[in-house]
Design a protein around this motif. Sequence first.
Motif, mmCIF file in Angstrom:
data_model
loop_
_atom_site.group_PDB
_atom_site.id
_atom_site.type_symbol
_atom_site.label_atom_id
_atom_site.label_comp_id
_atom_site.label_asym_id
_atom_site.label_seq_id
_atom_site.Cartn_x
_atom_site.Cartn_y
_atom_site.Cartn_z
ATOM 1 N N ALA A 41 0.832 -1.209 0.000
ATOM 2 C CA ALA A 41 0.000 0.000 0.000
ATOM 3 C C ALA A 41 0.864 1.256 0.000
ATOM 4 O O ALA A 41 0.589 2.222 -0.724
ATOM 5 N N GLN A 42 1.922 1.271 0.798
ATOM 6 C CA GLN A 42 2.800 2.446 0.856
ATOM 7 C C GLN A 42 3.531 2.678 -0.455
ATOM 8 O O GLN A 42 3.845 3.814 -0.803
ATOM 9 N N ALA A 43 3.779 1.599 -1.185
ATOM 10 C CA ALA A 43 4.510 1.713 -2.448
ATOM 11 C C ALA A 43 3.616 2.059 -3.625
ATOM 12 O O ALA A 43 4.113 2.514 -4.659
ATOM 13 N N ILE A 44 2.313 1.864 -3.477
ATOM 14 C CA ILE A 44 1.393 2.054 -4.607
ATOM 15 C C ILE A 44 0.492 3.263 -4.451
ATOM 16 O O ILE A 44 0.357 4.071 -5.389
ATOM 17 N N VAL A 45 -0.126 3.420 -3.304
ATOM 18 C CA VAL A 45 -1.159 4.456 -3.145
ATOM 19 C C VAL A 45 -0.637 5.863 -3.448
ATOM 20 O O VAL A 45 -1.281 6.620 -4.192
ATOM 21 N N PRO A 46 0.537 6.285 -2.927
ATOM 22 C CA PRO A 46 0.981 7.660 -3.197
ATOM 23 C C PRO A 46 1.246 7.952 -4.673
ATOM 24 O O PRO A 46 1.200 9.108 -5.103
ATOM 25 N N VAL A 47 1.536 6.911 -5.472
ATOM 26 C CA VAL A 47 1.895 7.121 -6.878
ATOM 27 C C VAL A 47 0.888 6.477 -7.829
ATOM 28 O O VAL A 47 1.171 6.298 -9.015
ATOM 29 N N LYS A 48 -0.293 6.150 -7.329
ATOM 30 C CA LYS A 48 -1.258 5.394 -8.129
ATOM 31 C C LYS A 48 -1.633 6.088 -9.436
ATOM 32 O O LYS A 48 -1.938 5.412 -10.430
ATOM 33 N N ASP A 49 -1.598 7.408 -9.465
ATOM 34 C CA ASP A 49 -1.974 8.137 -10.678
ATOM 35 C C ASP A 49 -0.858 8.169 -11.724
ATOM 36 O O ASP A 49 -1.084 8.624 -12.852
ATOM 37 N N PHE A 50 0.326 7.695 -11.344
ATOM 38 C CA PHE A 50 1.469 7.762 -12.258
ATOM 39 C C PHE A 50 1.994 6.396 -12.678
ATOM 40 O O PHE A 50 2.847 6.314 -13.564
ATOM 41 N N ILE A 51 1.500 5.329 -12.048
ATOM 42 C CA ILE A 51 2.006 3.984 -12.366
ATOM 43 C C ILE A 51 1.460 3.549 -13.719
ATOM 44 O O ILE A 51 0.252 3.578 -13.961
ATOM 45 N N THR A 52 2.349 3.118 -14.594
ATOM 46 C CA THR A 52 1.942 2.631 -15.921
ATOM 47 C C THR A 52 2.416 1.215 -16.200
ATOM 48 O O THR A 52 2.065 0.641 -17.233
#
Length: 319
Positions: free
Chosen positions: A218-229
């Motif tokens: 969760a810490q690795a994904i949630v803050p950058v969820k709008d930028f992960i491709t």
Amino acid sequence: MFFLMQFDARGKPMKAIFQEYFRPGIVHFMAFPETMDGKTNIEHTIKKIACDEYFEVMEITWIDDPDTRGLVKNLCGSAKINVVFGAQPVLLRNKLNLNDENPDVRKKSIETMKKCIDQAYDVAAEGISFLSGNYEEQHKQRAFDLLIESTEEICRYAKEKNSMMVELEIFDYDIDKKSLIGPTNLARDFAKKIRGKFDNFGLLVDLSHIPLVKESSAQAIVPVKDFITHIHIGNCFISDRNSPLYGDQHPPFGTPGSENDVEQLAEFLQVLLDTGFFDKKQRPIVSFEVKPLKDQDPDIVIANSKRTLNQAWLLVNEE
């Protein structure tokens, strides 16, 4: 007869197969590490993956011979397998650094990335991934600014190549690769700046690196969820500093003493599901990045990975 319809966290009906959510892929040069030199065993190993219907995407790296690149393009096209280019081995093997304070090193690093983009274009790759370089803590802001400049130049060049995607992979910052980016919060700040100018930029999050940066899924994904491709799934080993597997070596799932197996992968996939990562017009890529241990058969390690994903997806559907 009635069937109980399962729904995911967003209220959407769960689908039975993960291929409806994402395109399964594999990092070719990690599964067959001898190919990282750009010369060895390339045709045979690429053909092996292209013949495996489990995979829809293959991630390759530098290939010295232009004729071999043409062959790879034709093989993948005939097999209906998409191609992505990983520049990480090229940067690491040549000790290059896109945020180096030495302008000559940084210039050579940018030029090398452009050559990688040219090769990626030659094999009809839809994107290219890279990593940030080493840094000194006291000059961290300067390194960040230099990486911004380098990445903007790379994105601009890739934009001219059919708007090829450019994806920064988040690595560890103090254990193995010791890259600037690095912690997820810093990756978020970086992505905001680049995405503000270039829509062909995204972040690549790797399950293998999450324990290395001391974060949860969760810490690795949630803050950058709008930028992960783009996603990589794999394993790491941090339980014994004296082990030859210590750090970012991508051992097979479930290796004794390692960090990731079915349960951790299922948690990771669940967070991606909950944050809407799979809600894209084109199904995103989720690729295995695993490396055989000494004397291990790559085919066995690939089979291990497939079974791990199959079992993890069953757990996700049960929740």
